[in-house]
Design an enzyme around this catalytic site. Sequence first.
Site, PDB file in Angstrom:
ATOM      1  N   TRP A  91       3.365   4.679  -0.430  1.00 29.07           N
ATOM      2  CA  TRP A  91       4.078   5.487   0.561  1.00 29.07           C
ATOM      3  C   TRP A  91       5.487   4.999   0.875  1.00 29.07           C
ATOM      4  O   TRP A  91       6.071   5.425   1.869  1.00 29.07           O
ATOM      5  CB  TRP A  91       3.300   5.594   1.872  1.00 29.07           C
ATOM      6  CG  TRP A  91       2.113   6.497   1.805  1.00 29.07           C
ATOM      7  CD1 TRP A  91       0.805   6.134   1.948  1.00 29.07           C
ATOM      8  CD2 TRP A  91       2.098   7.902   1.585  1.00 29.07           C
ATOM      9  NE1 TRP A  91      -0.015   7.234   1.817  1.00 29.07           N
ATOM     10  CE2 TRP A  91       0.750   8.339   1.605  1.00 29.07           C
ATOM     11  CE3 TRP A  91       3.100   8.862   1.361  1.00 29.07           C
ATOM     12  CZ2 TRP A  91       0.381   9.669   1.405  1.00 29.07           C
ATOM     13  CZ3 TRP A  91       2.714  10.182   1.177  1.00 29.07           C
ATOM     14  CH2 TRP A  91       1.375  10.578   1.197  1.00 29.07           C
ATOM     15  N   TYR A 136       0.828  -1.200   0.000  1.00 32.50           N
ATOM     16  CA  TYR A 136       0.000   0.000   0.000  1.00 32.50           C
ATOM     17  C   TYR A 136       0.867   1.256   0.000  1.00 32.50           C
ATOM     18  O   TYR A 136       1.053   1.926   0.995  1.00 32.50           O
ATOM     19  CB  TYR A 136      -0.921  -0.018   1.227  1.00 32.50           C
ATOM     20  CG  TYR A 136      -1.764   1.238   1.341  1.00 32.50           C
ATOM     21  CD1 TYR A 136      -2.819   1.454   0.468  1.00 32.50           C
ATOM     22  CD2 TYR A 136      -1.479   2.195   2.286  1.00 32.50           C
ATOM     23  CE1 TYR A 136      -3.574   2.602   0.548  1.00 32.50           C
ATOM     24  CE2 TYR A 136      -2.237   3.343   2.379  1.00 32.50           C
ATOM     25  CZ  TYR A 136      -3.279   3.550   1.506  1.00 32.50           C
ATOM     26  OH  TYR A 136      -4.033   4.690   1.588  1.00 32.50           O
TER      27      TYR A 136
END
Length: 782
Positions: A122, A120
């Site tokens: 980032w 996910y």
Amino acid sequence: MAHREDRSAVTAYPTSSHWGTYEVLVRDGTVVDVRPDPADPAPSPMIRNAPAAQHHATRVAQPVVRRRWLENGPGPDDRRGDPDDEYVAVGWETALDLLAAELDRVRREHGNTAIYGGSYGWASAGRLHHSQSQLHRFLNIIGGYTRSRNTYSHAAVEVLFPHVVGARGGYELLRRPPTWRAIAEHTDLLVSFGGLRVSNMWNASGGRAAHTAEPELLVAARGGVRMVSVSPLRDDTPAGAAAEWLPISPGTDTAVLLALMHTLFEEGLADTGFLDRYTVGAAELRGYVTGDVDGIAKSPEWAAELSGLPADALRDLARRMAAGRTLVNVGWSVQRARHGEQPLWAGIALAACLGQIGLPGGGFATGYGSMGSYGGGATPDALPTLPQGANPVDSVIPVARVSDMLLHPGAPFDFDGRRLRYPDIRLVYWSGGNPFHHHQDLNRLSRAFGRPETVVVHETHWTATARHADIVLPSTTSLERDDIAASQGDLRLRAMPRAVPPHGAARDEYDMFAGLAERLGVGKEFTEGRTSAEWLTHLYEEWRGRLRASGVEVPPPFAEFWAAGGVPMPGRIEPTTLFGEFRADPGAHPLGTPSGRIELYSATIAGFGYPDCPGRPTWLDSEERLGSARSRRWPLLLIANQPTGRLHSQQDMGAHSRSEKVAGRAPIRMHPADAAARGLTDGDVVRVVNDRGSCLAGVRTSTDLRRGVVQLATGAWFDPSAAPDLSCVHGNPNVLTSDVGTSALSHGCTGQLALVEVERFDGTPPPVRVFAPPRITPAREA
């Protein structure tokens, strides 16, 4: 580009992160200090975390395999995540051979649907070495994977708004809102639900060449834009903005928005001409707000009982909103709670009642104060991006439902009008990101990670996610490789030259996936015959080609760009008005909704039959609210917002992050009266507890939050305890939050609010162990 300067054996290297552009100072291969980019008007203090994080003891230095998996083979294992677990160091050839064989086994025996490609986002701000893109490209090439949809940040926005304003309208709201400069020029009153938090503006996916959001916000305020912050936290808006503070009880934003509409309807201030021409469902909405539908008028007095805000203050605010050019902003934090779709829908309904949607400086927005790129301009063409290819597997889950998926394979669930089933996941592959930061109810997530047969993680550091993995491969950091950086609407595309050599045996993820692809017979398909350095040039030149084709000024070739350290972003757009064309001629420029108009009542959503998301904005109560039945047992409402010391959980061991801790734990802010009622003072170590779990934290008292509310930011590294009455000794609030979705429509994250009690921790607190690496036995091969 090697460096900018060289003096006293210290070399300064420019770099970029999600929290901005800055320089690292390097001596003998070690990062010894940092300094802001001189062109950044408001640099983030998070850059101070970089030196300690780069060389910390928790860096993953070599490929390792969990001993129990290595000796027993793949299979479910409840011991994953045990702080005392043991790993065996292996060489790269062994690690890649083991992983390639396991990927091949799972594909043959269970199909590619049994592989969950987590990752996910980032991880790195770089455009090439972006973990999620690298992993998904690789998995697509080997036959696909089960994927997630939407984001923890704003899933409710992503799913709801295509139904209300169309897909393009939803995109514009998230990606191309009016700039702060446009607000300064046109807006009289900015009313923000969820505040305008400066520390959130430090961060943007891909980073910012310069942090302009806070300075431009303050320019707007000093130029006469009045601001109202509807938030339980006073400091959700900078002091220099002189914002009016309405200390709302958390989770009651929808009630307040409905009450504002009630005043507009009752006092004849609603723009009925706008409602008639540009919306559908206004009569249904009005009937609900005035109480004709259910016998309950959503009046300011009604909302005052729920929100704790005076009815007269709400009535006065509604009148002021109708008297000038008003922009209604509903921040992303507000929708990260049960029924999070409702304040968003009610916010756009309020803006429609004011009749200012499509006017410069007026209408509705979602995201000011939520991220640094929001309101910072837009980029007309896609940024340089590694192509991921197409996923041949049609298996998807909402991103925040990962525990449900792992714990309940085959179970049915509803999602945005579809009836789906959770796949039977045998292999979880995570590259970048840390679900043990983003996700809720970490005790439950830990149990869920025990269900797959194999968990694979690429990581720079020994995060809690890495400690739940069977195979851990060491990744380079962004300081250990060449890359390029930019975010949506950025001022410059920047070079990110390698500053230090890789830590230990760490490798670029591109090289890891290239090695795996070669073993699985798809090496040429993954690399296309290019090294990572050649990909960097290719992506840049491909981007130049797209700019040329669209008639935008073309930046210089890659070699010149790299030598200069960056180029101005060509063709930047300064949006001033959302839905301007629609307002000018709704027939010629209809929205992408079934009616072509703003849907204040959606027959589509109503047709789904979801009790937790009806067909119009609705007040739906939540148990995680002050005044609920649950609050009689857990009387304080915890706000688990974004931290000021780091981005999410990244670089928690850094100097800036450490400077905010209390007794080595995450700080919990309490109103002095709430602390005194429990015999607590500043510096005390406390146990924060509810029926889901508990954690230790250090008390800081403050009058910048309303009574009954405590604030414990997310991101402290999850440090589980063997004690049955202590889930985390370090202060991770997600041991307290509920793992349920906003509604069956979007299943967005609900980790913002949780009812708790706070009590003194007596005795000597257990030590924080998470910043020491796990037990690793010597390598089995050279």
